[in-house]
Design an enzyme around this catalytic site. Sequence first.
Site, PDB file in Angstrom:
ATOM      1  N   PRO A   2      36.949  33.414  37.672  1.00 15.21           N
ATOM      2  CA  PRO A   2      36.334  32.713  36.545  1.00 15.21           C
ATOM      3  C   PRO A   2      36.911  31.304  36.395  1.00 15.21           C
ATOM      4  O   PRO A   2      38.123  31.109  36.406  1.00 15.21           O
ATOM      5  CB  PRO A   2      36.698  33.607  35.347  1.00 15.21           C
ATOM      6  CG  PRO A   2      36.837  34.966  35.940  1.00 15.21           C
ATOM      7  CD  PRO A   2      37.474  34.739  37.285  1.00 15.21           C
ATOM      8  N   GLU A   3      36.010  30.340  36.277  1.00 19.50           N
ATOM      9  CA  GLU A   3      36.403  28.940  36.158  1.00 19.50           C
ATOM     10  C   GLU A   3      36.085  28.443  34.748  1.00 19.50           C
ATOM     11  O   GLU A   3      35.827  29.232  33.841  1.00 19.50           O
ATOM     12  CB  GLU A   3      35.693  28.131  37.242  1.00 19.50           C
ATOM     13  CG  GLU A   3      36.045  28.623  38.639  1.00 19.50           C
ATOM     14  CD  GLU A   3      35.321  27.889  39.742  1.00 19.50           C
ATOM     15  OE1 GLU A   3      35.170  28.468  40.828  1.00 19.50           O
ATOM     16  OE2 GLU A   3      34.895  26.723  39.545  1.00 19.50           O
ATOM     17  N   LYS A  62      41.048  27.200  32.827  1.00 19.81           N
ATOM     18  CA  LYS A  62      40.940  28.624  33.129  1.00 19.81           C
ATOM     19  C   LYS A  62      41.752  29.494  32.173  1.00 19.81           C
ATOM     20  O   LYS A  62      41.638  30.717  32.215  1.00 19.81           O
ATOM     21  CB  LYS A  62      41.403  28.882  34.572  1.00 19.81           C
ATOM     22  CG  LYS A  62      40.544  28.191  35.624  1.00 19.81           C
ATOM     23  CD  LYS A  62      41.059  28.498  37.024  1.00 19.81           C
ATOM     24  CE  LYS A  62      40.246  27.775  38.087  1.00 19.81           C
ATOM     25  NZ  LYS A  62      40.727  28.101  39.454  1.00 19.81           N
ATOM     26  N   TYR A 108      40.323  50.430  34.230  1.00 15.96           N
ATOM     27  CA  TYR A 108      41.295  49.356  34.491  1.00 15.96           C
ATOM     28  C   TYR A 108      41.597  48.508  33.262  1.00 15.96           C
ATOM     29  O   TYR A 108      41.960  47.334  33.368  1.00 15.96           O
ATOM     30  CB  TYR A 108      40.812  48.450  35.637  1.00 15.96           C
ATOM     31  CG  TYR A 108      40.320  49.207  36.849  1.00 15.96           C
ATOM     32  CD1 TYR A 108      41.194  49.962  37.629  1.00 15.96           C
ATOM     33  CD2 TYR A 108      38.975  49.175  37.203  1.00 15.96           C
ATOM     34  CE1 TYR A 108      40.743  50.669  38.734  1.00 15.96           C
ATOM     35  CE2 TYR A 108      38.519  49.883  38.313  1.00 15.96           C
ATOM     36  CZ  TYR A 108      39.400  50.626  39.071  1.00 15.96           C
ATOM     37  OH  TYR A 108      38.945  51.322  40.165  1.00 15.96           O
ATOM     38  N   ARG A 129      42.346  44.195  39.825  1.00 13.47           N
ATOM     39  CA  ARG A 129      43.186  43.588  40.863  1.00 13.47           C
ATOM     40  C   ARG A 129      44.574  43.209  40.372  1.00 13.47           C
ATOM     41  O   ARG A 129      45.451  42.871  41.154  1.00 13.47           O
ATOM     42  CB  ARG A 129      42.483  42.359  41.454  1.00 13.47           C
ATOM     43  CG  ARG A 129      41.178  42.707  42.134  1.00 13.47           C
ATOM     44  CD  ARG A 129      40.618  41.552  42.914  1.00 13.47           C
ATOM     45  NE  ARG A 129      41.433  41.279  44.093  1.00 13.47           N
ATOM     46  CZ  ARG A 129      41.102  40.390  45.028  1.00 13.47           C
ATOM     47  NH1 ARG A 129      39.998  39.685  44.895  1.00 13.47           N
ATOM     48  NH2 ARG A 129      41.868  40.197  46.070  1.00 13.47           N
ATOM     49  N   LYS A 176      47.447  10.217  44.501  1.00  7.43           N
ATOM     50  CA  LYS A 176      47.618  11.365  45.377  1.00  7.43           C
ATOM     51  C   LYS A 176      47.197  11.010  46.804  1.00  7.43           C
ATOM     52  O   LYS A 176      46.351  10.146  47.011  1.00  7.43           O
ATOM     53  CB  LYS A 176      46.785  12.555  44.892  1.00  7.43           C
ATOM     54  CG  LYS A 176      47.029  12.953  43.436  1.00  7.43           C
ATOM     55  CD  LYS A 176      48.403  13.556  43.259  1.00  7.43           C
ATOM     56  CE  LYS A 176      48.631  13.975  41.808  1.00  7.43           C
ATOM     57  NZ  LYS A 176      49.959  14.593  41.610  1.00  7.43           N
ATOM     58  N   ASN A 195      36.593  26.776  42.794  1.00  5.78           N
ATOM     59  CA  ASN A 195      35.923  26.560  44.061  1.00  5.78           C
ATOM     60  C   ASN A 195      34.458  26.159  43.934  1.00  5.78           C
ATOM     61  O   ASN A 195      34.026  25.140  44.467  1.00  5.78           O
ATOM     62  CB  ASN A 195      36.047  27.808  44.934  1.00  5.78           C
ATOM     63  CG  ASN A 195      35.838  27.501  46.392  1.00  5.78           C
ATOM     64  OD1 ASN A 195      36.301  26.481  46.880  1.00  5.78           O
ATOM     65  ND2 ASN A 195      35.125  28.353  47.099  1.00  5.78           N
TER      66      ASN A 195
END
Length: 379
Positions: A2-3, A62, A108, A129, A176, A195
């Site tokens: 999740p973003e 996030k 879970y 997870r 950078k 991503n």
Amino acid sequence: MPELAEVARIVHFIRKHLVDKTLSVVQTQNDDIVYGKVGTTAAEVQKALQGNKVTGAGQQGKYFWITLSKPPHLVMHFGMAGWLKIKNADTYYYRVTKPEDQEWPPKYWKFLLETDETPKTEAAFVDFRRLSRIRLVDCPADDIRQYTPLKENGPDPLADKNIFTAEWLVDKVKSKKVPIKAMLLDQANISGIGNWMGDEVLYHAKIHPEQYSNTLSNEQIIQLHKSIEYVCTASVDVLADSEKFPEDWLFKHRWGKGKKNQASVLPNGDKIVFLTVGGRTSAVVPAVQKKTGPVAKDITEEDQLDTKKEASTNGKRKRTSVKKEEEEDDDDDYSKTPKRAVSKKRASNIKKEDATPVKEEKSSSASQAGRRRSTRNSK
């Protein structure tokens, strides 16, 4: 994972269903990874929440939080597969189809909440997870972003528009010397871009993801800023429901990836190729995202050939969910191992507190099967 957009969706539902309500029943399950890795225990979380009133919810990239009538407050991160379910509410950004996903309490779960009104609201934090993180932050609610882990992360493009300006981004990018995609994925620079959002942003900005950040022109970085604001705003406005994303987005046309005899192409025939940048699989349209400076590695000329004939024979690509992208990218990032365990190589690229490899629980991959993007209106 999740973003920014998906986390904004869950914050929306927390505000709608939990804010201004008292938590009459709180249950937690001990987990020395989800809680323990950030110095909290399940018992401490239960004690902090039990009988307390939810006063607000917020987000920085996030990360998201629930503030209570008295501290400490709850700060959370979903990791790769965590989520907050609210019973009888459509919190997911994709359609859940397996019967066991409708069970309550869900599998879970890490904590369960019930409110004291009638009818009561029930919520559950789930993560098969165990890469999510749940912690308590003991401070005034208004100061929560001044404490770990939020203070270590960069500005949120939507919440911090006074900081996240074009001028700020020019200075940051120029300072950078890394591939620009890797720079965007580093949460210490900018909070919330992962991503799929990074790929979408760079596609709209017409920037090659492997080009070194310090070689981009001021004009390119200003366009990058506009693209970040556009992608973040548009996806949050529809609560991350990808069915409602604009039809011209890269996201809509990338799903031939890894499938035999199915090329990923845009409607105009421009080919979509896939590279690994910053440890993640990146979708790139070479015809649009031209290299204007040094890059980490080259795309072959073959990748840049016109593929309009191929597009016409393959037809319209089936649209898939945000969740499917997470699962496919997980496979790429974790070397397609049978249980998708975290590899040591991949773990080194993840923020230290979120990188601990753990043993998979049984049936974890099966529990994700059969899920499609939500086609329902957000509630």
